[in-house]
Scaffold this motif. Structure first.
Motif, short mmCIF file in Angstrom:
data_model
loop_
_atom_site.label_atom_id
_atom_site.label_comp_id
_atom_site.label_asym_id
_atom_site.label_seq_id
_atom_site.Cartn_x
_atom_site.Cartn_y
_atom_site.Cartn_z
N GLU A 523 -20.16 60.38 8.08
CA GLU A 523 -20.98 60.65 8.29
C GLU A 523 -21.18 59.57 8.49
OE1 GLU A 523 -19.85 60.15 5.28
OE2 GLU A 523 -20.74 58.74 4.44
N LYS A 526 -19.56 60.24 13.15
CA LYS A 526 -20.01 60.61 13.50
C LYS A 526 -21.82 60.56 14.25
CE LYS A 526 -19.04 64.98 11.46
NZ LYS A 526 -19.19 66.70 10.75
N PRO A 527 -22.84 59.92 13.93
CA PRO A 527 -23.84 59.28 14.13
C PRO A 527 -23.32 58.50 15.58
CG PRO A 527 -24.02 59.30 12.38
CD PRO A 527 -22.67 59.55 11.98
N GLN A 550 -25.29 65.04 14.20
CA GLN A 550 -26.22 64.42 14.35
C GLN A 550 -26.74 63.72 13.31
OE1 GLN A 550 -27.84 63.34 16.90
NE2 GLN A 550 -26.43 64.95 18.51
N ASP A 551 -26.71 62.20 13.27
CA ASP A 551 -27.79 62.02 11.40
C ASP A 551 -28.44 63.11 10.92
OD1 ASP A 551 -27.70 60.33 9.70
OD2 ASP A 551 -28.49 58.78 11.01
N SER A 552 -28.63 63.35 9.48
CA SER A 552 -29.24 64.89 9.06
C SER A 552 -30.81 64.44 10.13
CB SER A 552 -29.36 63.83 8.12
OG SER A 552 -27.81 64.37 7.11
N ARG A 555 -30.49 65.54 13.32
CA ARG A 555 -30.60 67.42 13.16
C ARG A 555 -31.09 67.68 13.15
NH1 ARG A 555 -26.91 70.50 8.43
NH2 ARG A 555 -27.12 72.90 9.45
#
Ligand code: SRM
Ligand SMILES: Cc1cc2nc3c(=O)[nH]c(=O)nc-3n(C[C@H](O)[C@H](O)[C@H](O)COP(=O)(O)OP(=O)(O)OC[C@H]3O[C@@H](n4cnc5c(N)ncnc54)[C@H](O)[C@@H]3O)c2cc1C
Ligand code: SF4
Ligand code: FES
Lengths: 837, 131
Positions: A523, A526-527, A550-552, A555
């Motif tokens: 986490e 990824k972003p 993507q960050d949640s 997304r």
């Protein structure tokens, strides 16, 4: 030789460490008696027992340490009497030990004032792990807490009650202000209002006369006739040295307690020493751990040298600095040196808006720092403490050390470089700057490594920021480049990764991981990689399998809210909106039962949308001419504007048109963190442009461009980058500025923080942006132009793609159904998310 | 924590392999309960846990970011980024946080099945040894 130690607290333990170090293991027989059943633990961090630490985490030595050092440890067995004639101690369980030297490290107990009812159920003191266990098991029955004592320990106890879930907690202080011994009236007032914001009630000037209730506490009565309901009370009104054993065997004790010692820490019997909180030196009890450790050092040295009949390096105790920084409570509070002005001058900075109060006391000639108080913001504590302790000369204008350099003058802050080698950085463990730098030179290049090797920062932890600075400074001096690698999956800094991804033209997280990473990502990376990809190519972020990288919030192109629904924020450039569009927003909000609110960014937020409804809501908005507002992205948010020359009698230019132009130029631009802007039509500054990442203010001759301002938790004013620009030049400078920021900032770093760390500061930035000192201006502009040309509304792409729309459903195996656990409540005719937990 | 005596597992059909994005999760409805299903494409492995994040009791884990911590597969909750091991459900960022219930996953061609221990309610933490 045989040494007996009474008390296995922090200082007794430190003495054992020091004496075995000095004498060598097994050269003397050492026996230690402890009244508590646990071996020595870190009392300074006792409160962390409530925020998750276990007794194990707090132990000062690993299991088996005493055995390995040849020390006999009797726990849960207090010494009961001392026979000075026969040099023997006897414990409660009946163990007798003779001694050549006896060291008393019995510490202190909580001072319990003489109030009726302190023996009632629900009344606690705050000193040992056992006390905390008792509190922990009692707390669930409690709804109202109180603490007697508004000093350092009292405030810590109050925070502990909050942590135990007792939201309604009051602090009662006898003196007219909090922390009367460390800070002044004004400081106390600022602290009080900060604590009230945290939810603590503060009652000062209150003398508790009785504790109410049958056999269980129900409240407190005060001498002024008032009372307070409470079903749990912690008494933290001060400390009382444990001198009862010393007094019983005829050693001299002070009239208000404490075992009298000389500057070798010997009591009136030269074979008996007293150290730590039980020792009275020069009529003073030192209630902090650092002086206690120094006492342990002096006593251990003296015993070693006496036994070797060598007095070459005799050390003595000469008193100790009582500077302190309050930890844990969520408000910065520190006092150092002499906090109260005597002779000399005071410089006071009070900002009642952000709740900051700082006072420094300066010598008569203005050259040296004598002491001070910092409330609300104690970032400068370590540096000021060092300046004070090392008698370092102040800048020509002493106020600069509080306020920082102003009017673009050169930096006033003498950094760690200016500290002398002998400066004691970690006062708990007496570690000097030289020792820390040496450790770094020897290859200990991380904080953990330096801590392990030197012990600096392992006790109260207050010096950790300074240790970090010393590590960086030493590495830099060695010509080492300090890299902030992203995480365990990528051994590169964000800046390096951006260059690599660009050179290889990588387009997805997976490709980046294949080329430059290892493992499966996380986490953190990824972003970061997703943001780099977006900043480089501006592709649709959910395409190419990048959606799950993507960050949640990115997304789902929306911010998740309490309960699991989402918010919808359409772009409203410059804050300008037609009546028709306002009506559409209202209609859509009604259709989907959304809560509506005007945001602080001059637009409208619709809250409470189910995941599955998002595409349909956006479809309706897009049909009416709206676009994504990127409220979910580390991207351009809003460009606020004032009404400007079209209506305002002072307006110099049309700030609304210019704000819209700017917002439309940079919409969708992704960056290391979010970016905000504003345009004001004149120097009255109604759009608050100087609090933005970049802000523009109209002048008679054009526009002034300000950069790197910030609201949020650490507000900072933007600085002037260039003056009286025409509209085109201003945009070119913004292109260069933003692109340079995007390429060089660390992840999640706003422009203000980025500038603060940028070597050379605003002058350097101005040289790059305005004078093109790096010769990159043209390429920065070209890169920005290609991002601008590539812009598409990502919500429009989702709405038009059945494939992407499918991703917006709660249940993959029941796409039509909404999450049945989502609950709303009603408030002022609209809905709100049901509270959690 | 509830322990269970019976080890009989009921396998129910969750979805097609193609319904699940690579390196991310989806939420599966099972009776009145919610299960988060994750697919790691690099190692071609599947994991299933309760969808409820125990921190603030939010039905959100299927929307979280997946990844590894020193090789251990994990998911980060979208709300406060607490991370949980997908192997045994324990919270990796806060040892005091409750663990997630984890479920076994089985593939038959392109069909994904999730195993439920008979007699165990979904969403109630079960000791790892029991699974
Ligand atoms: C809606 C809004 C509050 C409101 O009701 O007015 C808001 C809401 C949120 N803000 Fe804000 N901020 C809002 C204006 C602001 C402002 C004022 C402004 O922009 O003029 C600030 C201070 C200015 C600044 O950013 O410098 C502000 C400083 C923050 C910060 C602190 C940033 C910092 O640098 O310290 C955060 C936290 C973060 O980004 O890490 C934050 C984070 C958030 C988040 C995203 C928290 C979250 O992750 O859920 C909130 C999400 C709301 C949503 O889902 O839509 N919000 N936030 C405002 C939306 C403005 C808009 O139209 O987009
Ligand atoms: C909640 C809290 C927060 C604190 N925060 C800070 C801080 O931020 N910074 C700071 O510098 N200091 C802080 N302190 C103070 C610090 O903990 C003390 O200064 C330090 O522990 C003193 O060490 P000591 O060994 O003298 O006494 P103690 O650690 O109290 O140890 C004395 C030990 O001797 C035992 N004993 C007493 N009589 C006998 C006997 N007859 N026989 C055998 N054993 C006996 C006691 O049971 C005790 O275990 C804090 C204290 C508390 C309670
Ligand atoms: S100030 Fe805090 S609570 Fe308010 S919207 Fe911003 S992030 Fe949320
Ligand atoms: S609700 Fe999941 S981390 Fe807070």
């Amino acid at each position: 030789m045989k040494i007996v130690v009474i008390g296995n607290g922090m200082v007794g333990h430190k003495f054992c460490e020091k004496i075995t170090q000095k004498l060598g293991i097994n050269t003397a027989r050492i026996v230690i008696f402890g009244e508590e059943t646990l071996p020595a633990y870190d009392r300074v961090h006792l409160s962390e027992y409530f925020s998750g630490k276990t007794a194990d985490d707090l132990f000062l030595a690993p299991a088996g340490w005493y055995v390995s050092q040849g020390i006999t440890l009797h726990l849960g067995d207090p010494v009961h009497s001392i026979d000075r004639v026969n040099k023997t101690v006897t414990s409660l369980k009946g163990i007798s030990e003779t001694y050549d030297f006896l060291v008393m490290a019995t510490g202190s107990a909580a001072f319990v004032p003489n109030i009726a009812g302190t023996d009632k159920k629900g009344v606690f003191i705050y000193r040992t792990i056992e006390d905390l266990e008792l509190m922990k098991s009692y707390a669930p029955r409690t709804s109202r807490g109180a603490v007697i004592g508004g000093g350092l320990l009292g405030l810590e106890a109050a925070k502990a009650l909050l942590d135990l879930g007792i939201a309604d907690t009051s602090v009662i202080e006898f003196a007219p202000r909090l922390m009367p011994r460390q800070i002044d009236d004004k400081g106390s007032a600022v602290l009080q209002s900060k604590l009230q914001q945290l939810g603590l009630q503060v009652l000062t000037g209150k003398n508790t006369s009785a504790i109410l209730g049958e056999d269980t506490i129900t409240g407190l009565a005060f001498s002024d006739g008032t009372s307070l309901n409470a079903d749990m009370l912690v008494i933290s009104a001060g400390i009382k040295p444990r001198d009862e054993l010393a007094a019983a065997c005829g050693l001299e004790t002070g009239p208000r307690g404490g075992i009298v010692v000389n500057d070798l820490l010997q009591t009136t019997d030269p074979f008996i020493y007293a150290i730590g909180e039980c020792a009275l030196y020069n009529n003073m009890i030192y209630g902090l751990v650092a002086p206690g450790y120094e006492m342990a050092e002096v006593a251990a040295t003296h015993i070693t040298e006496t036994s070797r009949q060598d007095s070459s390096a005799l050390k003595s105790f000469t008193g100790f600095d009582m500077s302190t920084k309050l930890k844990l409570i969520g408000v910065d509070v520190a006092s150092f040196g002499d906090p109260f002005p005597g002779q000399g001058h005071s410089i006071v900075m009070e900002d009642s808006i952000s709740g900051v109060y700082q006072r420094i006391n300066v010598s008569q000639d203005g050259k040296y720092l004598l002491g001070g108080i910092l409330i609300g913001n104690a970032d400068a504590y370590n540096m000021l403490l060092q300046t004070c302790k090392n008698n370092m000369p102040l800048p020509a204008n002493p106020a600069d050390i509080l306020l920082g350099p102003r009017n673009g003058s050169a930096s006033a802050g003498a950094g760690v470089d200016a500290l002398p080698d002998e400066a004691v950085i970690c006062s708990c463990e007496s570690i000097t700057k030289a020792a820390i730098c040496q450790a770094v030179t020897d290859g200990q290049e991380t904080l953990d490594a330096v801590k392990k090797c030197t012990k600096a920062g392992t006790c109260c932890g207050g010096c950790t920021p300074m240790v970090k600075d010393l590590i960086s400074a030493t590495m830099k001096a060695q010509g080492k480049y300090i890299r902030n690698v992203v995480c365990e999956h990528f051994d590169y800094s964000r800046q390096e990764l951006l260059d690599l991804i660009k050179v290889k033209s990588l387009r997805s997280f997976d490709e980046a991981l294949d080329h430059y990473g290892h493992g499966e990502g996380c986490e953190i990376c990824k972003p970061v990689v997703s943001s780099i990809l977006a900043s480089l190519w501006n592709d649709m972020i959910l395409a190419k399998g990048n959606d799950t990288a993507q960050d949640s919030n990115d997304r789902y192109l929306a911010n998740i809210q309490k309960g699991g629904t989402y918010s919808v924020v359409p772009r409203i450039p410059g804050g300008e909106i037609t009546p028709e569009k306002l009506i559409i927003i209202g209609t859509i909000a009604k259709d989907y039962n959304l809560y509506t609110k005007i945001t602080g960014g001059q637009r409208i937020d619709l809250f409470g949308a189910h995941l599955g409804d998002l595409p349909a809501i956006w479809e309706a908005l897009i049909a009416a001419g709206f676009e994504s507002g990127h409220a979910y992205g580390k991207a351009l948010r809003t460009v606020k504007s004032c009404v400007g020359s079209t209506w305002c009698r002072f307006g110099l230019h049309d700030s609304v048109s210019y704000a819209i132009r700017i917002e439309e130029r940079y919409r969708g631009l992704r960056a290391p963190h979010k970016i905000k802007s504003a345009v004001s039509g004149c120097i009255r500054e109604c759009a608050e442009a100087q609090s933005k990442d970049f802000g523009i203010i109209a002048t008679e001759k054009g526009w002034n461009l300000y950069v790197c301002g910030n609201g949020g938790s650490k507000p900072q004013h933007a600085l002037l980058l260039a003056q009286d620009l025409d509209s085109e030049t201003c945009i070119r400078y913004i292109d260069r500025f933003l692109m340079f920021y995007i390429k060089t900032a660390d992840p999640l770093t706003r422009t203000a923080t980025w500038l603060n760390k940028l070597e050379g500061g605003i002058e350097y930035l101005r040289n790059v942006v305005v004078n093109d000192s790096l010769g990159i201006a043209a390429s920065l502009e070209a890169e920005m132009q290609s991002l601008v040309d590539n812009y598409k509304c990502e919500w429009k792409e989702v709405v038009e793609s059945p494939e992407l729309r499918k991703k917006f459903s709660h249940f993959i195996n029941a796409p039509e159904e909404k999450d049945p656990t989502v609950k709303f409540e009603t408030l002022r005719d609209q809905k709100k998310a049901a509270d959690w937990k | 924590m509830s322990t269970i005596s019976s080890t009989a597992i009921n396998w129910f059909f969750a979805c097609k392999t193609t319904d699940v994005p690579h390196n991310g999760g989806v939420c599966i409805k099972y009776k009145d309960e919610q299960i988060a299903l994750f697919y790691f494409s690099r190692s071609d492995t599947w994991y299933a846990t309760q969808n409820l994040c125990p921190h603030r009791r939010q039905m959100a884990l299927s929307r979280g970011m997946t990844g590894t911590h020193q090789g251990e597969p994990k998911v980060a909750c979208p709300f406060h980024k607490k991370t949980f091991s997908l192997k045994d459900g324990r919270c990796l960022t806060d040892e005091h946080e409750c663990s997630l219930t984890v479920y076994p996953v089985r593939l038959e061609d392109d069909r994904v099945y999730i195993g439920i221990q008979s007699g165990v309610e979904v969403g109630v933490p079960v000791t790892v040894e029991a699974l």
